[in-house]
Design an enzyme around this catalytic site. Sequence first.
Site, PDB file in Angstrom:
ATOM      1  N   HIS A 115       0.835  -1.185  -0.032  1.00 52.92           N
ATOM      2  CA  HIS A 115       0.069   0.212   0.076  1.00 52.92           C
ATOM      3  C   HIS A 115       0.812   1.166  -0.050  1.00 52.92           C
ATOM      4  CE1 HIS A 115      -3.832  -2.021   0.951  1.00 52.92           C
ATOM      5  NE2 HIS A 115      -3.172  -2.972   1.622  1.00 52.92           N
ATOM      6  N   ASN A 140     -10.213  -3.006   2.819  1.00 57.39           N
ATOM      7  CA  ASN A 140     -10.054  -2.894   1.484  1.00 57.39           C
ATOM      8  C   ASN A 140     -11.478  -2.730   0.739  1.00 57.39           C
ATOM      9  OD1 ASN A 140      -7.232  -3.328   1.608  1.00 57.39           O
ATOM     10  ND2 ASN A 140      -7.414  -5.605   1.120  1.00 57.39           N
ATOM     11  N   HIS A 191      -3.591   0.490  11.805  1.00 61.38           N
ATOM     12  CA  HIS A 191      -3.225  -0.696  12.642  1.00 61.38           C
ATOM     13  C   HIS A 191      -4.601  -1.311  13.139  1.00 61.38           C
ATOM     14  CE1 HIS A 191      -1.872  -3.832  15.150  1.00 61.38           C
ATOM     15  NE2 HIS A 191      -1.621  -3.268  16.184  1.00 61.38           N
TER      16      HIS A 191
HETATM   17  C1  HEM Z   1      -1.761 -11.266   7.079  1.00 58.12           C
HETATM   18  C2  HEM Z   1      -2.287 -10.262   6.494  1.00 58.12           C
HETATM   19  C3  HEM Z   1      -1.665  -8.966   5.957  1.00 58.12           C
HETATM   20  C4  HEM Z   1      -0.582  -8.278   6.320  1.00 58.12           C
HETATM   21  C5  HEM Z   1       0.677  -9.075   7.348  1.00 58.12           C
HETATM   22  C6  HEM Z   1      -0.714  -6.987   6.357  1.00 58.12           C
HETATM   23  C7  HEM Z   1       0.520  -6.107   6.457  1.00 58.12           C
HETATM   24  C8  HEM Z   1       0.278  -4.919   6.269  1.00 58.12           C
HETATM   25  C9  HEM Z   1       1.515  -3.901   6.207  1.00 58.12           C
HETATM   26  C10 HEM Z   1       2.848  -4.267   6.818  1.00 58.12           C
HETATM   27  C11 HEM Z   1       1.300  -2.518   5.858  1.00 58.12           C
HETATM   28  C12 HEM Z   1       2.070  -1.591   5.715  1.00 58.12           C
HETATM   29  C13 HEM Z   1       1.599  -0.584   7.033  1.00 58.12           C
HETATM   30  C14 HEM Z   1       2.309   0.732   7.106  1.00 58.12           C
HETATM   31  O1  HEM Z   1       3.648   0.532   6.591  1.00 58.12           O
HETATM   32  O2  HEM Z   1       1.970   1.496   7.819  1.00 58.12           O
HETATM   33  C15 HEM Z   1      -0.200  -2.946   5.511  1.00 58.12           C
HETATM   34  C16 HEM Z   1      -1.129  -1.862   4.924  1.00 58.12           C
HETATM   35  C17 HEM Z   1      -2.177  -1.981   4.665  1.00 58.12           C
HETATM   36  N1  HEM Z   1      -3.228  -3.013   4.845  1.00 58.12           N
HETATM   37 FE1  HEM Z   1      -2.445  -5.027   5.354  1.00 58.12          FE
HETATM   38  N2  HEM Z   1      -1.677  -6.789   5.808  1.00 58.12           N
HETATM   39  C18 HEM Z   1      -2.330  -7.835   5.453  1.00 58.12           C
HETATM   40  C19 HEM Z   1      -3.575  -8.097   5.440  1.00 58.12           C
HETATM   41  C20 HEM Z   1      -4.384  -6.870   4.923  1.00 58.12           C
HETATM   42  C21 HEM Z   1      -5.808  -7.190   4.748  1.00 58.12           C
HETATM   43  C22 HEM Z   1      -6.943  -8.337   4.827  1.00 58.12           C
HETATM   44  C23 HEM Z   1      -6.385  -5.965   4.473  1.00 58.12           C
HETATM   45  C24 HEM Z   1      -7.863  -5.658   4.384  1.00 58.12           C
HETATM   46  C25 HEM Z   1      -8.799  -5.891   5.185  1.00 58.12           C
HETATM   47  C26 HEM Z   1      -5.388  -5.006   4.682  1.00 58.12           C
HETATM   48  C27 HEM Z   1      -5.382  -3.667   4.449  1.00 58.12           C
HETATM   49  C28 HEM Z   1      -4.377  -2.578   4.477  1.00 58.12           C
HETATM   50  C29 HEM Z   1      -4.343  -1.273   4.390  1.00 58.12           C
HETATM   51  C30 HEM Z   1      -5.750  -0.552   3.831  1.00 58.12           C
HETATM   52  C31 HEM Z   1      -3.051  -0.966   4.472  1.00 58.12           C
HETATM   53  C32 HEM Z   1      -2.691   0.648   4.217  1.00 58.12           C
HETATM   54  C33 HEM Z   1      -3.073   1.244   5.090  1.00 58.12           C
HETATM   55  C34 HEM Z   1      -2.558   2.902   4.941  1.00 58.12           C
HETATM   56  O3  HEM Z   1      -3.178   3.513   4.331  1.00 58.12           O
HETATM   57  O4  HEM Z   1      -1.570   3.352   5.605  1.00 58.12           O
HETATM   58  N3  HEM Z   1      -4.133  -5.595   4.765  1.00 58.12           N
HETATM   59  N4  HEM Z   1      -0.645  -4.343   5.484  1.00 58.12           N
END
Ligand code: HEM
Length: 721
Positions: free
Chosen positions: A76, A149, A340
Site C-alpha cells: 500500500h 479494502n 493498525h
Molecule cells: C496477514 C495479512 C496482512 C498483513 C501481514 C498486512 C500487513 C500490512 C503492512 C505491513 C502494511 C503497511 C503498514 C504501514 O507501513 O503503515 C499494510 C498496509 C495496509 N493493509 Fe495490510 N496486511 C495484511 C492483510 C490485509 C488485509 C486483509 C487488508 C484489508 C482488510 C489490509 C489492508 C491494509 C491497508 C488498507 C493498508 C494501508 C494502510 C494505509 O493506508 O496506511 N491488509 N498491511
Amino acid sequence: MAESNGTGSDKARALHGDAVDATADTHLTTNTGVAIGDNHNQLTAGDRGPTVMEDHVFREKMTHFDHERIPERVVHPRGSGAHGFFQVYEPLTDLTCAAFLQDPSVKTPVFVRFSTVVGFRGSADTVRDVRGFATKFYTSDGNFDLVGNNMPVFFIQDAMKFPDLVHSIKPEPHNEMPQASAAHDTFWDFASLMPESTHMLLWVLSDRAIPRSYRMMEGFGVHTFRFVNAEGRSRFVKFHWKPLLGTHSLVWDEAQKLAGADPDFHRRDLWEAIESGDFPEFELGVQVIEEDQADSFDFDLLDATKIVPEELVPVRRVGKMTLDRNPANFFAETEQVAFHPGHVVPGIDFTNDPLLQGRLFSYVDTQLIRLGGPNFNEIPINRPLVDVHNNQRDGFMRQTVHEGRVSYEPSSLGGGCPMQAGGDMRALRAFGERMEGLKTRTRSETFADHFSQATLFWNSQSEIEKQHIVGALHFELGKVEHMHVRQRVVDLLANVDRDLAERAAAGIGVTEVTGDLSYLDDYASPKPNDVRGAAAPGVSRALSMDQGDDGHGVRTRKVALLAADGFDEGSLQAVQEAITSGGGKTMVIAKLLGSVTGGGGMSLDVDKSHVTTIGAEYDAVFVCGGSAVEHLQEQDEVMEFVRQAFKHCKPIAAAGSAVELLQSIDRPGVELADGDGSDVTSSHGVVTAGSGADMAAFAAAFVEAIGKHRHWSRELVGMVG
Ligand code: HEM
C-alpha cells in the site's frame, strides 16, 4: 490535548496547533532559529575557492535534504488521504458500547487513506489492484482504525502466507518488473498453487479492481470482528462502507490510457472533489451475526476468503462518513499516518481469524522502521484527541516532556497515577472467549471449501461483467510466460465454472480444460476438499455492480464539451445548464488554450487543450454544433476523443450539424437523429437531436444517459470489443 467535544473539526484544531504557515511574512532561519543572511552561496575560501568546514548553514540544509526520504510502506505505498467526520444514525447501545456509535449528535473526526497495494509510491493510480480503504476514527475513547479494502475477501487464510503472497505479486526480484501489476509469472504461479485464493482472484479480475474513483467504491473490514455491549454480550460483526455515489468502475483500456495521461487520476479526483465542495460520503454498514447463527453457515466466519452474503445477513446502514477537508501537507499527514487493525476501542474486539491475528503483529512492527522508532504515535496525524497517559518513555524523537520522577506502575510516589481503569470504567477488556485445543500448525477443515463462493461470485455477475473478467484473464495470463502455469490456472477455474475456464483458455493458447488439480499433490499448499458447501452457490445481487440505472444522475460527473469557433450557443447552453444543475461539471476542450467564440459572439474560456487532456479523463462528451463542426472534423484529436468515448461505452451527445460528425465515426447499429429535423434520439447511450428539436429535452436525455454511467449494450452486441 483537548477532549473530543463531538465536532468534526476537533482534529483540525489539534493539527493546527502544530501547523506552520510556510509563507508567513518572515525571514529564513536555521533550525536553531538564527536568521540566514545568504541562502544562495556556500561559504568559500575566496569567491572561486573550496567550501570551508565551518559552513554549518550549508551543512545543516544539505544534511536535512539528504534525509528527506523515509521507507515507503511495504504494501500500500501509493495512497491519498482526506479528513472528515462520522456520525451514527441512531444509538447502537444494544450492540456495542463503542462511544462513537452511541450519539447521533456527535461528529467523530476521521482521517481516511485510500491506496493501491502493489505499486511503488510513484506508480499510477488506475492499475488493476485491490484498493486499501483505511479509516482512523478519533473517538472520545481513543483511536479506532478500520483498516479495510475495497474487496470483501482476501487471497489467503493464514498470515503465515502473507510474505509469500506479496513477494509473488511485487515486481520479480531479478529484474524488478513489472511495476504495479499482477500480470506476471510469479504471481500466477503462486496463485495456482494456493487454491484458497480462487475467490479473491475473481474479485481482482473483475472491474472492482479498476474503480472510477475512490469516491465510488465500497469498503470492507474483511475479517469478522466482535461487537461487545455494556453487559459484555458479544456478537460477530462484518464492517462495510457503501459509497453514496454508487459503485462504478473504469474499463480496462481506459485505465491503461489514464495510467499514462494522468497517473494521479484518483488522487486528483479526490482532491478536486473535496476542493469544490463535492464531499465524498460513505455509509457505514454492519452485518451482525449471533454466535449460534454463525454455526448454521456452510462456511467459517473466521475464514477471510469468505463473505457473508447480504441475502443471508442484510447490511444495516448505521451511520455516515463525510470527507470534507484535504490534508494540509501530504507527507505530514498521508505519508506519516499509521493505521493498525489492532487499534480498537471498548465495544469492538477481535476474532480468531488467523489472517487478522497475524495482522495484529505486523503493522506496529513495520511502522517501527518506516517511521523511525517507537514514538510515531506522537506524530500529529496519529495522536488521539484524548489524553495519553502511560509509562512508556524515551526512544528516538520523543516529543512529550514527562514531568515528575515516576515512570512505573504501581507507584505510591506518584499518588498511584496513572492507574489502571477501574472495573466500572470504559476500558479495553478482551471478550472472555472460551478456548481449548491442542497447540498445532494445521488449517481447520472448515476452511477447505475454496470454490463455492467463487462460483457464487461468477454466477452473480452480469454477462458484461463476465466478459470483463474473461478479458482480464486473457491479459493477466497472456503475460505469463510459463505454459504450465496458464494451464494450472485454467484447471483451477474449471472448478469454479466450466464456461469461465473454457473462455479463459480460448484466449491464452490452452487447448485442454481438465479441472484436474492433482498437480497440487506435489506442493504443501492446503488442498481444497471435494465437498462444496451444502448450500447451492446461487446468486447474490449485491456482488454485481451492473444493476442497471443507479439513479445517481450526473452528480460530480465530468463532461467534456468539444468546442471550436462558431459553436452553436443554444445547444451548448442547454447542456451546460442541465449538467451543472444536476451537480455535474463541464469542461471546455479545444485545440488551443484561450477562448472560443460562438456563432452569436459568445466567448467561452477553454479549460483544456488537446495536448493537456485525453477523452479517458471524462465521464461523457458533448460535441458542439454550429459551424464549429467544420473545424472539429478536421482535428484528429477530436475524432479520437469521440471514438474513445464510444469504445469506452460513455454517453455521447451531439445536436444539429454535430450529428454529421458522429456519422463519420464507425458506430454500427447506433441510430442517430436527422441533424436538420426536430427529433431527439437516444440509442446505446448516444444522444442526438435535430437543429429544430427542443434543446432542453435533448439535454435531459443526455443527463439521463450519463446517470447510467456506461452503456454496455455497445459491448454486448459487439459494436465495440
Ligand atoms: C496477514 C495479512 C496482512 C498483513 C501481514 C498486512 C500487513 C500490512 C503492512 C505491513 C502494511 C503497511 C503498514 C504501514 O507501513 O503503515 C499494510 C498496509 C495496509 N493493509 Fe495490510 N496486511 C495484511 C492483510 C490485509 C488485509 C486483509 C487488508 C484489508 C482488510 C489490509 C489492508 C491494509 C491497508 C488498507 C493498508 C494501508 C494502510 C494505509 O493506508 O496506511 N491488509 N498491511
